[in-house]
Design a protein around this motif. Structure first.
Motif, PDB file in Angstrom:
ATOM      1  N   ASN A   1       6.985   1.033  -3.316  1.00  0.00           N
ATOM      2  CA  ASN A   1       6.855   2.153  -2.265  1.00  0.00           C
ATOM      3  C   ASN A   1       5.306   2.519  -2.160  1.00  0.00           C
ATOM      4  O   ASN A   1       4.501   2.055  -2.647  1.00  0.00           O
ATOM      5  N   MET A   2       5.183   3.355  -1.087  1.00  0.00           N
ATOM      6  CA  MET A   2       3.926   3.297  -0.287  1.00  0.00           C
ATOM      7  C   MET A   2       4.227   4.694   0.746  1.00  0.00           C
ATOM      8  O   MET A   2       5.306   5.031   1.069  1.00  0.00           O
ATOM      9  N   ASP A   3       3.001   5.317   1.034  1.00  0.00           N
ATOM     10  CA  ASP A   3       2.933   6.192   1.995  1.00  0.00           C
ATOM     11  C   ASP A   3       3.219   5.367   3.368  1.00  0.00           C
ATOM     12  O   ASP A   3       2.979   4.187   3.523  1.00  0.00           O
ATOM     13  N   GLU A   4       4.091   6.224   4.184  1.00  0.00           N
ATOM     14  CA  GLU A   4       4.422   5.453   5.719  1.00  0.00           C
ATOM     15  C   GLU A   4       3.285   4.852   6.289  1.00  0.00           C
ATOM     16  O   GLU A   4       2.354   5.612   6.495  1.00  0.00           O
ATOM     17  N   PHE A   5       3.213   3.528   6.535  1.00  0.00           N
ATOM     18  CA  PHE A   5       2.364   2.829   7.143  1.00  0.00           C
ATOM     19  C   PHE A   5       0.921   3.103   6.490  1.00  0.00           C
ATOM     20  O   PHE A   5       0.147   3.073   7.290  1.00  0.00           O
ATOM     21  N   ALA A   6       1.075   3.356   5.065  1.00  0.00           N
ATOM     22  CA  ALA A   6      -0.375   3.389   4.452  1.00  0.00           C
ATOM     23  C   ALA A   6      -1.074   4.769   4.838  1.00  0.00           C
ATOM     24  O   ALA A   6      -2.318   4.897   4.451  1.00  0.00           O
ATOM     25  N   MET A   7      -0.336   5.813   5.250  1.00  0.00           N
ATOM     26  CA  MET A   7      -1.066   7.089   5.969  1.00  0.00           C
ATOM     27  C   MET A   7      -0.644   8.242   4.793  1.00  0.00           C
ATOM     28  O   MET A   7       0.512   8.613   5.073  1.00  0.00           O
ATOM     29  N   GLY A   8      -1.438   8.402   3.777  1.00  0.00           N
ATOM     30  CA  GLY A   8      -1.194   9.281   2.783  1.00  0.00           C
ATOM     31  C   GLY A   8      -1.969   9.046   1.517  1.00  0.00           C
ATOM     32  O   GLY A   8      -2.575   7.783   1.441  1.00  0.00           O
ATOM     33  N   SER A   9      -2.071  10.066   0.576  1.00  0.00           N
ATOM     34  CA  SER A   9      -2.807  10.234  -0.628  1.00  0.00           C
ATOM     35  C   SER A   9      -1.988  10.298  -1.438  1.00  0.00           C
ATOM     36  O   SER A   9      -2.297  10.605  -2.891  1.00  0.00           O
TER      37      SER A   9
END
Length: 490
Positions: free
Chosen positions: A123-131
């Motif tokens: 899992n990850m923040d959507e398109f790597a946008m987030g903390s």
């Protein structure tokens, strides 16, 4: 059985000595994922068939009496923005749901040749946008140490999986701290290598001049082994330079006596008291090891967050323009013409945080605002790069907090996104300057949540950086690392 600071050599020994078969080991991890993942939400795709096929190959090799490669047979995971042939790779976005890449990212190609056992995509923040990992289309990952807190972002799924013993290690991506921050929140080691040392080919882009793939592990030794494996020149990446032929694992026993650690006071402005106390204790550890502490000013750091968000969002605006519903990914089912189809596809396919950053990037690149924002930010980026070069004239390594705080409570970022952006202050300067940095556990707060210390190195001095981290870890691991009572324990 001899105990190692890391898990990779320990597991390699267990496999090579036939104390456990790779198939048995892999099934242990897959069973734990099936039991625990529904609560943690670390994995978004589980690749059990691929994992077991690889495990079978490894067992056959062991049966023939052949020596295993360093990462052979080790169960691991990849962030969901690293391309894997015929394995769904979504960047945890609705707009890429169902997307199956037709090629492997270079880092996965390298690991696949070593018969690394891929357990799944995390899992990850959507398109790597987030903390926080909470901008994921699939919902956020939870912190292994306390499920009421986030695992961090954007590589939160990797940190949650490794921290919960659902993988030995994982590869994430770091654009502004996305490997180091979740590693800090989950009490793990997170390495962001020098820009250009690890190929970005096959990494789905957020901001191309900032993005870098790096490992999240339970030890510095494991990070060094993985970095050595994946850091090589790749002609498919125009920015690739490799690791200059230095084997970082071989440098882990080098004395740091007489070497200089820089402390820039600007990194300590606004950090929480318990974080400051842990960092100050870490400085004392280095003094006891014979390192010299050098204090200096780095005033350019105050520009880092605005520079990062202007430039990264501008690059994201360009990179994410390809998602239009025509070539691949999600397409809105109802529309009257081409323009409406593209607008509706992007509005429905992208989450709020991604839309916010695309709009900001488009704005700073637009006529009338380009000079005022984008051009000025590029100039400031140059001044930050220069400031770090001057800093490394007086010290070998810079020591800072990784994050000004410990893990956020669930839903914190939706309440105050600006406050969340400001927590990037310690990590984004490294990406702006293309430097290597590593987050290492250095303590716990009153709630038992981990605190991370960041070490920053000069360009292509990743081996020196990892040795500094290793020397600290050897002295402190019993008090700074806590294994959670879930997942596979060997």
């Amino acid at each position: 059985m001899e105990k190692y600071l890391g898990k990779i050599k320990h597991i390699n020994d267990l496999l090579q000595s036939k104390q456990i078969s790779c198939t048995e080991l892999t099934n242990k991890y897959l069973d734990s994922i099936e039991t625990v993942n529904s609560k943690l939400n670390a994995y978004v795709t589980v690749t059990d068939n691929i994992a077991l096929e690889t495990a079978k190959k490894v067992d056959e090799k062991i049966a023939r009496g052949e020596k295993l490669m360093p990462l052979e047979g080790i169960p691991m995971t990849l962030k969901d923005n690293i391309s894997t042939t015929d394995v769904e790779t979504t960047c945890c976005s609705k707009i890429l749901k169902g997307y199956m890449p037709v090629y492997d990212a270079t880092v996965w190609k390298i690991l696949k040749k070593q018969n690394a056992v891929l357990l799944g995509k995390t899992n990850m923040d959507e398109f790597a946008m987030g903390s926080s990992c909470e901008t994921s289309y699939f919902g956020g990952s939870l912190n292994p140490h306390n499920h009421g807190y986030v695992a961090g972002g954007s590589s939160g799924g990797v940190a949650s999986a490794v921290g919960s013993n659902l993988a030995v290690y994982g590869l994430g991506s770091d654009t502004g701290g996305s490997v180091r921050q979740p590693a800090s929140f989950c009490g793990l080691v997170g390495l962001k290598p020098t820009y250009g040392s690890v190929s970005r080919f096959g990494l789905i882009a957020y901001a191309s001049s900032f993005d870098q793939i790096g490992p999240i592990t339970t030890s510095v030794e494991d990070s060094a082994i993985i970095y050595d494996a994946i850091s090589s020149y790749d002609p498919k990446d125009a920015t690739s330079l490799g690791n200059k032929g230095i084997v970082s694992e071989n440098k882990l026993t080098t004395s740091i006596k007489g070497m200089k650690i820089g402390i820039a006071k600007e990194y300590f402005d606004g950090i929480r008291d318990d974080v400051r106390e842990s960092i100050e204790k870490s400085i004392e550890v280095y003094e006891a090891l014979g390192a010299e502490i050098v204090y200096f000013n780095l005033p350019q750091i105050k520009y880092a967050v605005p520079v990062y968000y202007i430039l990264a969002c501008a690059e994201a605006s360009s990179n994410l323009g390809r998602y239009d519903g025509i070539r691949y990914g999600y397409k809105t089912p109802k529309y009257n013409d081409l323009n409406e189809m593209i607008c509706k596809t992007r509005s429905e396919g992208f989450g709020k945080e991604v839309q916010r950053r695309i709009m900001l990037g488009t704005y700073v690149l637009s006529s009338g605002y380009y000079d005022a924002y984008y051009k000025k930010a590029q100039k400031l980026r140059g001044s930050i790069v220069k400031a770090f070069k001057e800093a490394f004239d007086i010290c070998d390594i810079i020591l800072t907090p990784t994050v000004p705080t410990t893990a956020f409570e669930l839903n914190f970022t939706s309440k105050d996104p600006i406050e969340t952006y400001l927590t990037d202050i310690c990590t984004v300067p490294v990406n702006i300057a293309g430097l290597p940095a590593v987050s290492v556990p250095c303590g716990f707060d009153s709630k038992g949540l981990p605190i991370g210390m960041q070490l920053i190195g000069n360009r292509f001095e990743d081996a020196k950086l990892l040795n500094f981290a290793y020397q600290y870890e050897k002295q402190t691991k019993k008090s700074t690392y806590k294994e959670v009572e879930i997942g596979v324990r060997l």
